[in-house]
Motif scaffolding. Structure first.
Motif, PDB file in Angstrom:
ATOM      1  N   ASN A 270      59.972  31.209  68.268  1.00 23.47           N
ATOM      2  CA  ASN A 270      60.556  30.211  69.159  1.00 23.47           C
ATOM      3  C   ASN A 270      61.360  30.912  70.249  1.00 23.47           C
ATOM      4  O   ASN A 270      62.096  31.868  69.981  1.00 23.47           O
ATOM      5  CB  ASN A 270      61.475  29.264  68.388  1.00 23.47           C
ATOM      6  CG  ASN A 270      61.804  28.011  69.181  1.00 23.47           C
ATOM      7  OD1 ASN A 270      61.023  27.063  69.177  1.00 23.47           O
ATOM      8  ND2 ASN A 270      62.945  27.988  69.855  1.00 23.47           N
TER       9      ASN A 270
ATOM     10  N   THR B 175      57.636  17.547  74.283  1.00 20.54           N
ATOM     11  CA  THR B 175      56.770  18.639  73.841  1.00 20.54           C
ATOM     12  C   THR B 175      55.300  18.254  73.807  1.00 20.54           C
ATOM     13  O   THR B 175      54.937  17.180  73.324  1.00 20.54           O
ATOM     14  CB  THR B 175      57.206  19.099  72.433  1.00 20.54           C
ATOM     15  OG1 THR B 175      58.538  19.590  72.500  1.00 20.54           O
ATOM     16  CG2 THR B 175      56.292  20.188  71.896  1.00 20.54           C
TER      17      THR B 175
ATOM     18  N   ARG C 269      63.551  25.356  79.161  1.00 28.37           N
ATOM     19  CA  ARG C 269      62.192  25.314  78.620  1.00 28.37           C
ATOM     20  C   ARG C 269      62.157  25.934  77.227  1.00 28.37           C
ATOM     21  O   ARG C 269      62.859  26.892  76.940  1.00 28.37           O
ATOM     22  CB  ARG C 269      61.246  26.069  79.549  1.00 28.37           C
ATOM     23  CG  ARG C 269      59.788  26.092  79.085  1.00 28.37           C
ATOM     24  CD  ARG C 269      58.924  26.774  80.114  1.00 28.37           C
ATOM     25  NE  ARG C 269      59.314  28.161  80.307  1.00 28.37           N
ATOM     26  CZ  ARG C 269      58.879  28.927  81.315  1.00 28.37           C
ATOM     27  NH1 ARG C 269      58.071  28.411  82.240  1.00 28.37           N
ATOM     28  NH2 ARG C 269      59.267  30.187  81.415  1.00 28.37           N
ATOM     29  N   GLN C 270      61.323  25.380  76.369  1.00 27.99           N
ATOM     30  CA  GLN C 270      61.193  25.892  75.006  1.00 27.99           C
ATOM     31  C   GLN C 270      59.726  26.167  74.699  1.00 27.99           C
ATOM     32  O   GLN C 270      58.848  25.353  75.002  1.00 27.99           O
ATOM     33  CB  GLN C 270      61.762  24.885  74.000  1.00 27.99           C
ATOM     34  CG  GLN C 270      61.962  25.444  72.616  1.00 27.99           C
ATOM     35  CD  GLN C 270      62.794  24.516  71.732  1.00 27.99           C
ATOM     36  OE1 GLN C 270      63.277  23.476  72.182  1.00 27.99           O
ATOM     37  NE2 GLN C 270      62.973  24.884  70.483  1.00 27.99           N
ATOM     38  N   LEU C 271      59.452  27.313  74.112  1.00 23.01           N
ATOM     39  CA  LEU C 271      58.109  27.708  73.724  1.00 23.01           C
ATOM     40  C   LEU C 271      58.084  28.001  72.231  1.00 23.01           C
ATOM     41  O   LEU C 271      59.001  28.630  71.699  1.00 23.01           O
ATOM     42  CB  LEU C 271      57.659  28.950  74.494  1.00 23.01           C
ATOM     43  CG  LEU C 271      57.676  28.877  76.022  1.00 23.01           C
ATOM     44  CD1 LEU C 271      57.378  30.250  76.619  1.00 23.01           C
ATOM     45  CD2 LEU C 271      56.681  27.852  76.520  1.00 23.01           C
TER      46      LEU C 271
ATOM     47  N   TYR D 224      54.825  23.609  73.820  1.00 22.32           N
ATOM     48  CA  TYR D 224      55.530  23.784  75.084  1.00 22.32           C
ATOM     49  C   TYR D 224      56.484  22.603  75.255  1.00 22.32           C
ATOM     50  O   TYR D 224      56.041  21.450  75.305  1.00 22.32           O
ATOM     51  CB  TYR D 224      54.550  23.840  76.252  1.00 22.32           C
ATOM     52  CG  TYR D 224      55.194  24.048  77.612  1.00 22.32           C
ATOM     53  CD1 TYR D 224      55.323  25.326  78.152  1.00 22.32           C
ATOM     54  CD2 TYR D 224      55.679  22.976  78.351  1.00 22.32           C
ATOM     55  CE1 TYR D 224      55.913  25.523  79.392  1.00 22.32           C
ATOM     56  CE2 TYR D 224      56.271  23.147  79.585  1.00 22.32           C
ATOM     57  CZ  TYR D 224      56.390  24.431  80.103  1.00 22.32           C
ATOM     58  OH  TYR D 224      56.981  24.615  81.330  1.00 22.32           O
TER      59      TYR D 224
END
Length: 327
Positions: A202, A152, A182-184, A169
């Motif tokens: 999230n 991240t 992918r994680q935001l 990100y």
């Protein structure tokens, strides 16, 4: 383009190559408690657990003055199961946190394994800090969305007019499709005297498709001096989670060397079956023997037709008794 944006942020933060003072700090928590569980499918539990009121840990954090108001920073923090001596977080060496970055007048930029913005929003609302048998993360979106993000890059803004923000990100690192896994994350907070407000978001993509789990959490906290109250509302939608809404109400009452805490959580299952409708009631008290050592006791009850465990016991009711030492 992305490289130029990243370089611009680092420059704005004020990272300057200079010889300056640096420091490294060793810190930690050792917490052990006796846990008694009731209402489980196999009968009662009686266990000794580590990290009941606070996760046991051993950490290193450092800071180097780069000049011009900028600093290099890092954190490496291991979670410990001190009842057995094993590592927590699935056996990761530095499973709690592991990041490096820069900090300055324009904010902070950090890279590594870090807490998600939505989880830090949950911690503001939960008087227990997501600990004890009545931890809010058993039901609330802040933990279900993910406590930590791997791979991240996170930017934290300075406080301006009481407002501050976080953007995160998490690289999915799936070859051929950068959107998979992918994680935001994002959060916006406001603090003015006794009032604190925060909203966290999230989004995590599926590893094999473009579907995503989306979680939102609103939190409010007001410090009356003798009493601290908290409220939170969460929404959970998408893959890997039951579409649901959460509500939390919490209270903390400090008196002398003691701190009394209570919380109530209700989860509303939005599916036709309502199988995951649930509510949880918890009460805890800590007594400080010194600045670093405290005794604690907590009780919790979880009533529902879908969830079957409290945090440390395989049942619907839990009693925790223990001691915590920080260093």
């Amino acid at each position: 383009m992305k490289a130029s944006i990243l370089a611009g942020i680092v420059t704005a933060i004020g990272c300057q190559a200079a010889c300056a003072q640096s420091s490294v700090e060793l810190y930690g928590i050792i917490d052990s408690g006796i846990v008694i569980g009731r209402g489980g499918p196999k009968g009662s539990d009686l266990k000794l657990e580590g990290g009941v009121s606070n996760g046991s840990r051993l950490g290193f954090r450092g800071k180097e003055d780069l000049g011009g108001g900028a600093s290099a920073i890092f954190v490496m923090e291991s979670g410990l199961l001190n009842d057995t001596g094993a590592l927590d977080q699935g056996g990761l060496q530095f499973g709690r946190q592991s990041y490096v970055g820069v900090n300055g007048a324009s904010g902070s930029l950090t890279m590594g394994r870090q807490y998600t913005p939505i989880y830090t929003t949950l911690l503001m609302a939960d008087p227990f800090g997501n600990n004890f048998g009545g931890a809010s993360g058993q039901l609330m979106s802040g933990e279900k969305a993910g406590v930590r993000m791997n791979n991240t890059v996170m930017y934290g803004s300075p406080v301006v007019g009481g407002f501050n923000a976080q953007l995160a990100y998490g690289f999915g690192e799936v070859a051929g499709d950068a959107s998979k896994s992918r994680q935001l994350g994002a959060a916006l907070g406001y603090a003015n005297g006794p009032l604190s407000l925060r909203v966290g978001y999230n989004r995590q993509n599926n590893a094999t498709s473009t579907d995503a789990a989306r979680n939102t959490l609103f939190a409010a906290k007001y410090d009356f001096g003798s009493v601290i109250t908290t409220l939170a509302w969460g929404s959970n939608r998408g893959i890997g989670a039951i579409d649901s809404r959460d509500v939390l109400a919490g209270i903390s009452i400090p008196f002398g060397a003691n701190l009394l805490m209570a919380s109530y959580i209700h989860k509303s299952d939005l599916s036709p079956s309502h199988a995951a409708d649930a509510h949880q009631l918890a009460l805890a008290c800590t007594h400080a023997l010194s600045k670093r050592t405290a005794l604690y006791a907590a009780v919790s009850g979880l009533s529902n037709t879908h969830f079957t465990t409290t945090k440390f016991a395989s049942g619907s009711r839990e009693l925790d008794l223990g001691v915590r030492h920080t260093f």
